[in-house]
Design a protein around this motif. Sequence first.
Motif, PDB file in Angstrom:
ATOM      1  N   GLY A  94       0.834  -1.204   0.000  1.00 51.41           N
ATOM      2  CA  GLY A  94       0.000   0.000   0.000  1.00 51.41           C
ATOM      3  C   GLY A  94       0.857   1.238   0.000  1.00 51.41           C
ATOM      4  O   GLY A  94       2.063   1.162   0.170  1.00 51.41           O
ATOM      5  N   PRO A  95       0.235   2.406  -0.225  1.00 46.13           N
ATOM      6  CA  PRO A  95       1.010   3.650  -0.189  1.00 46.13           C
ATOM      7  C   PRO A  95       1.443   3.973   1.232  1.00 46.13           C
ATOM      8  O   PRO A  95       0.804   3.528   2.192  1.00 46.13           O
ATOM      9  CB  PRO A  95       0.022   4.696  -0.704  1.00 46.13           C
ATOM     10  CG  PRO A  95      -1.320   4.148  -0.376  1.00 46.13           C
ATOM     11  CD  PRO A  95      -1.193   2.652  -0.476  1.00 46.13           C
ATOM     12  N   PHE A  96       2.527   4.730   1.362  1.00 45.67           N
ATOM     13  CA  PHE A  96       3.062   5.062   2.679  1.00 45.67           C
ATOM     14  C   PHE A  96       2.570   6.429   3.132  1.00 45.67           C
ATOM     15  O   PHE A  96       2.635   7.400   2.389  1.00 45.67           O
ATOM     16  CB  PHE A  96       4.590   5.070   2.607  1.00 45.67           C
ATOM     17  CG  PHE A  96       5.241   5.565   3.861  1.00 45.67           C
ATOM     18  CD1 PHE A  96       5.208   4.809   5.020  1.00 45.67           C
ATOM     19  CD2 PHE A  96       5.881   6.794   3.892  1.00 45.67           C
ATOM     20  CE1 PHE A  96       5.803   5.263   6.184  1.00 45.67           C
ATOM     21  CE2 PHE A  96       6.483   7.255   5.052  1.00 45.67           C
ATOM     22  CZ  PHE A  96       6.450   6.488   6.197  1.00 45.67           C
ATOM     23  N   SER A  97       2.015   6.458   4.331  1.00 46.52           N
ATOM     24  CA  SER A  97       1.746   7.765   4.921  1.00 46.52           C
ATOM     25  C   SER A  97       2.035   7.711   6.410  1.00 46.52           C
ATOM     26  O   SER A  97       1.466   8.445   7.184  1.00 46.52           O
ATOM     27  CB  SER A  97       0.310   8.203   4.653  1.00 46.52           C
ATOM     28  OG  SER A  97      -0.580   7.377   5.370  1.00 46.52           O
ATOM     29  N   GLY A  98       2.896   6.796   6.808  1.00 46.72           N
ATOM     30  CA  GLY A  98       3.273   6.717   8.206  1.00 46.72           C
ATOM     31  C   GLY A  98       3.004   5.351   8.809  1.00 46.72           C
ATOM     32  O   GLY A  98       3.354   5.113   9.955  1.00 46.72           O
ATOM     33  N   GLY A  99       2.402   4.452   8.066  1.00 51.48           N
ATOM     34  CA  GLY A  99       2.214   3.101   8.578  1.00 51.48           C
ATOM     35  C   GLY A  99       0.776   2.623   8.548  1.00 51.48           C
ATOM     36  O   GLY A  99       0.523   1.430   8.573  1.00 51.48           O
ATOM     37  N   LEU A 100      -0.181   3.543   8.490  1.00 53.12           N
ATOM     38  CA  LEU A 100      -1.578   3.131   8.437  1.00 53.12           C
ATOM     39  C   LEU A 100      -2.097   3.261   7.012  1.00 53.12           C
ATOM     40  O   LEU A 100      -1.537   3.969   6.200  1.00 53.12           O
ATOM     41  CB  LEU A 100      -2.411   3.974   9.406  1.00 53.12           C
ATOM     42  CG  LEU A 100      -1.992   3.833  10.875  1.00 53.12           C
ATOM     43  CD1 LEU A 100      -2.745   4.823  11.739  1.00 53.12           C
ATOM     44  CD2 LEU A 100      -2.204   2.418  11.367  1.00 53.12           C
ATOM     45  N   GLU A 101      -3.193   2.573   6.754  1.00 50.63           N
ATOM     46  CA  GLU A 101      -3.732   2.547   5.403  1.00 50.63           C
ATOM     47  C   GLU A 101      -4.714   3.687   5.169  1.00 50.63           C
ATOM     48  O   GLU A 101      -5.513   4.004   6.054  1.00 50.63           O
ATOM     49  CB  GLU A 101      -4.477   1.223   5.183  1.00 50.63           C
ATOM     50  CG  GLU A 101      -3.572   0.069   4.891  1.00 50.63           C
ATOM     51  CD  GLU A 101      -3.080   0.092   3.457  1.00 50.63           C
ATOM     52  OE1 GLU A 101      -3.887  -0.049   2.544  1.00 50.63           O
ATOM     53  OE2 GLU A 101      -1.863   0.248   3.267  1.00 50.63           O
ATOM     54  N   PRO A 102      -4.683   4.303   3.991  1.00 53.87           N
ATOM     55  CA  PRO A 102      -5.696   5.318   3.696  1.00 53.87           C
ATOM     56  C   PRO A 102      -7.041   4.649   3.460  1.00 53.87           C
ATOM     57  O   PRO A 102      -7.106   3.446   3.197  1.00 53.87           O
ATOM     58  CB  PRO A 102      -5.181   5.966   2.418  1.00 53.87           C
ATOM     59  CG  PRO A 102      -4.379   4.903   1.764  1.00 53.87           C
ATOM     60  CD  PRO A 102      -3.771   4.082   2.871  1.00 53.87           C
ATOM     61  N   ARG A 103      -8.102   5.436   3.556  1.00 55.62           N
ATOM     62  CA  ARG A 103      -9.431   4.854   3.379  1.00 55.62           C
ATOM     63  C   ARG A 103      -9.838   4.844   1.912  1.00 55.62           C
ATOM     64  O   ARG A 103     -10.725   4.120   1.511  1.00 55.62           O
ATOM     65  CB  ARG A 103     -10.429   5.664   4.198  1.00 55.62           C
ATOM     66  CG  ARG A 103     -11.550   4.808   4.712  1.00 55.62           C
ATOM     67  CD  ARG A 103     -12.627   5.678   5.328  1.00 55.62           C
ATOM     68  NE  ARG A 103     -12.182   6.369   6.512  1.00 55.62           N
ATOM     69  CZ  ARG A 103     -12.884   7.387   7.049  1.00 55.62           C
ATOM     70  NH1 ARG A 103     -13.983   7.798   6.478  1.00 55.62           N
ATOM     71  NH2 ARG A 103     -12.445   7.980   8.142  1.00 55.62           N
ATOM     72  N   GLU A 104      -9.232   5.720   1.122  1.00 50.21           N
ATOM     73  CA  GLU A 104      -9.557   5.753  -0.299  1.00 50.21           C
ATOM     74  C   GLU A 104      -8.268   5.760  -1.111  1.00 50.21           C
ATOM     75  O   GLU A 104      -7.185   5.897  -0.569  1.00 50.21           O
ATOM     76  CB  GLU A 104     -10.342   7.027  -0.664  1.00 50.21           C
ATOM     77  CG  GLU A 104     -11.641   7.212   0.065  1.00 50.21           C
ATOM     78  CD  GLU A 104     -11.529   8.343   1.065  1.00 50.21           C
ATOM     79  OE1 GLU A 104     -10.393   8.797   1.309  1.00 50.21           O
ATOM     80  OE2 GLU A 104     -12.571   8.751   1.615  1.00 50.21           O
ATOM     81  N   HIS A 105      -8.437   5.648  -2.425  1.00 49.74           N
ATOM     82  CA  HIS A 105      -7.290   5.806  -3.301  1.00 49.74           C
ATOM     83  C   HIS A 105      -6.815   7.254  -3.253  1.00 49.74           C
ATOM     84  O   HIS A 105      -7.632   8.164  -3.351  1.00 49.74           O
ATOM     85  CB  HIS A 105      -7.661   5.447  -4.742  1.00 49.74           C
ATOM     86  CG  HIS A 105      -7.708   3.984  -4.980  1.00 49.74           C
ATOM     87  ND1 HIS A 105      -6.584   3.214  -4.973  1.00 49.74           N
ATOM     88  CD2 HIS A 105      -8.744   3.150  -5.171  1.00 49.74           C
ATOM     89  CE1 HIS A 105      -6.917   1.963  -5.184  1.00 49.74           C
ATOM     90  NE2 HIS A 105      -8.218   1.886  -5.296  1.00 49.74           N
ATOM     91  N   PRO A 106      -5.522   7.441  -3.116  1.00 50.57           N
ATOM     92  CA  PRO A 106      -5.023   8.812  -3.021  1.00 50.57           C
ATOM     93  C   PRO A 106      -5.248   9.661  -4.275  1.00 50.57           C
ATOM     94  O   PRO A 106      -5.328  10.874  -4.177  1.00 50.57           O
ATOM     95  CB  PRO A 106      -3.540   8.636  -2.763  1.00 50.57           C
ATOM     96  CG  PRO A 106      -3.440   7.303  -2.115  1.00 50.57           C
ATOM     97  CD  PRO A 106      -4.497   6.469  -2.759  1.00 50.57           C
ATOM     98  N   LEU A 107      -5.342   9.049  -5.439  1.00 47.38           N
ATOM     99  CA  LEU A 107      -5.561   9.855  -6.640  1.00 47.38           C
ATOM    100  C   LEU A 107      -6.883  10.575  -6.505  1.00 47.38           C
ATOM    101  O   LEU A 107      -7.919   9.962  -6.303  1.00 47.38           O
ATOM    102  CB  LEU A 107      -5.585   8.963  -7.889  1.00 47.38           C
ATOM    103  CG  LEU A 107      -4.279   8.253  -8.200  1.00 47.38           C
ATOM    104  CD1 LEU A 107      -4.414   7.485  -9.496  1.00 47.38           C
ATOM    105  CD2 LEU A 107      -3.141   9.235  -8.304  1.00 47.38           C
ATOM    106  N   SER A 108      -6.859  11.884  -6.581  1.00 46.29           N
ATOM    107  CA  SER A 108      -8.087  12.625  -6.361  1.00 46.29           C
ATOM    108  C   SER A 108      -8.019  13.927  -7.137  1.00 46.29           C
ATOM    109  O   SER A 108      -6.959  14.378  -7.544  1.00 46.29           O
ATOM    110  CB  SER A 108      -8.271  12.911  -4.872  1.00 46.29           C
ATOM    111  OG  SER A 108      -7.109  13.528  -4.352  1.00 46.29           O
TER     112      SER A 108
END
Lengths: 118, 301, 455
Positions: free
Chosen positions: A40-54
Amino acid sequence: MQTSDWQPVFILLVLVLAAIALLHAVAIAVCAVREPLRTGPFSGGLEPREHPLSRFHVRWYPVTMVFLAFDMEMLFMYPWTKVVSEVGPSAVIEMFLFLGVLLAGVGYAWREGAFRWS
Amino acid sequence: MTDPAPLWAVLALPAVLAGAAWAVASFDAVLGAGARAAWPGREALRLLVQQPRRTRAADVPLTRLGSTLLPVAAVLAAVVLPLGFRSVSDLPEGIVWFNAMEALAWAAVWLTGWGPNSTLSLIGGYRFLAQGLAYELPHMLAITTAALGAESLRVGDVVDAQAGLWFAVWMPAAFGIYLLSALAMSFWGPFDQPAGRDVAGGAAAELSGVDRIVFLSGRWLLFVVAAAFSVPLFLGGGHGPLLPGWAWTLLKTAVVLAFLVWARRRIPTVRMERYVELAWVVLTPLAVAQALVVAVVVLNR
Amino acid sequence: MELKSRLLRAATARPGVLLAVRPGATRERLFVEAELVRRGWPCAAGPASANLLVCVGEATTAEDDWAERLWLGIPAPKARVTASAVERAVEALDRGRADLLSGAHQHHVGRHEQTDGDLHRGHHEHQESPDPAPESGRHTHDDHNSHGSEHTNGSSAGAHQHGAHEGHASHEGHNGHAAHGMHGDHDMGVVAGLPMAARADDRDGLRLDRLHVPLGPVLADWPAGLVLRLELQGDVVQQAAVERIAAPITARPPFWNEPWLRASAGERVARGDAARRLCAAHLDSLGRFLAVAGWDDAAAEARHVRDRALAGVAATELTSSVVPLIRRIRRSRTLRWLTAGLGVLPSEHAHHLGVTGPALVADGDVHGRVLVWLDQIERSAGDCDAPGTLGAADVTGPRGRTDGANLPSQALLDVLPGLLEGAEFACARLIVASLDPDLDEFTWAAPPVRGPADD
């Protein structure tokens, strides 16, 4: 020897692309594990809730408009540099009147707060 | 005008640039004194053996296109860069060519930031577009001013025009603006926000392995090329007493690079939301005024 | 093959380290940071460029979801070690490198992918059920994310009612380009197990995608254990909720508050030692702030001076290395230009929220808070060898009063959501760094008299 000024440019393009391809090939040969890691993408260790492309909040949109005006102006300014003394004072006066108009636009955009967005 | 460079120069150019980029990166690491002492060679080797990495629903071709574009743009821009009085190809519109290649970095960084489908890299890519809008216009005005001083878009002619007086002496504002934009276009130094540590590497956040090597070395290459281009534009190219032309070019380039690397340590990263205003309200009118002064001088020559 | 293994060995001789610091492990973090500088191992900003995951501090009994995810995100060659105590840190780093060299973890890589694949499969089930009910799917995911983290702020409840989603979820093949879901009304389209962002009003009155991003707990120059649940539109923070990751409660007082806590418990603590700790605490915060502000050179110097202060150099010597650093930062016009006007916290508001430390004294923006640190660093550096002991009335630690009903850092965390709203990402990081809450304070066992604020 050279057929045109552009010949070395094309050779160089091919050369650089070949070098990068070679680097990829070397990496495939020496890398620890060939199978790609899927993660998954990195933002500190937790998963985002949606796809980051926005759809991005383009706050500098007014700046792009001002920029475009000047970018068009550059199309005139590049060839203009070659003929200044040939054409004489009228070339300089016309170009800087044009630039002055654009700068007035910049002043207006500034007053409207186009260059401040936070 | 001088005779064209032999064809082997095409082979030598990438090697020389890579060597210069490596030397500058090493110099920067030495000044860093331990804290982030990632020696470029060792770092490249470390990345080379990495397993390939794909983020979820990433656009791999797009990412790779972006990372590849950066070194390609840097090397192609260097085609018009004269060593002494000879460049690989002294194109008649060399300055426009350089400008066009350097603008490819916009696409490169944005694609690299967009591709991995990751918030932090997306923010990095986005930051570079804002940065482009800020630095590009004063930059273009600065290089046109140099072209105006020589009344030619050919880099060789610009160097010839500085046989007497360097452009940096009588167009100091354009020179200063050019140096700022050289840093900004290679998103290095105080303009490293698109690849900043606060976004875990920004556009490069999700890159690993060769993609990371290519992207980051492309950045160093672009930095070196952009800084080196200030020598033919403003610092008289190969002109100078005693030493041969190529030696003067190398010496001047080294001084410019050393200055930029040193200056980086004195200032924090500049955020675009503050810099844009400075760029448009101060630097752009300043660049226009500089161009006007030069135009008047050219008319009376 | 021989060449390849030799290359691997040379490549990992100085591994890229991803530091995952758990709350309560400041002492260990300081030691490991100094050790990494000494060894010249680069610190990676994220898993993509890391080889070695170093978890600093005791693991909780609950599974650390985030640590596992970090580990899964690191490409091979990789290794993972835990430095749970200062005495074992050097050995842990050595072991990490030995594991890398021997390739001990490499044959596990396949297994990890399996784990990741399982996660994906879980999501695909959501996607393929006849009635996708995105609402429930999202909540499941939410719950999953919340593993090992505790809410300290109720405001994230608002996050659950975002966006008007269309009745139909558009099904994209999960291999399809994510970008396809971006257009038209396909807001809730599920791609590769995740929905696309839904729209909501932004601060400028536009309707744009609102992205829910958990930030932390492991970022470079970030307070250990802090998680911000952000709602981002582009890189503008629309809403922020503060969480802390779970950490074991210990009887060991938090490192930065130790002298004052000991003194109020009746122990004799030298005034000089307290000043030294205060000086080092602010230097640590300063180093972190400067790193976030992108001034690596000054940040490295601040950290170097911090280590010297903790190593116990004499007050005069410390002052002579502190003064040039402080002068340089105070005089930097660029820093002032870049940080003035960010995250303004008037003192009435700060007081109202229970802030008692430098943030209250500063009564202003990010730059003002940094200047307060600088003043206090200068003053305390001179007091490092001061005679006398800390009285019971001396209760003001680096982040505020240690005797209040609230922990000093709790007040700082309470301040955060309000300050972050409407800030852009880089400013948000600067605001967090200028408050620098210390989550170690929450890991301390409540003494009988008064306890840390319960959540």
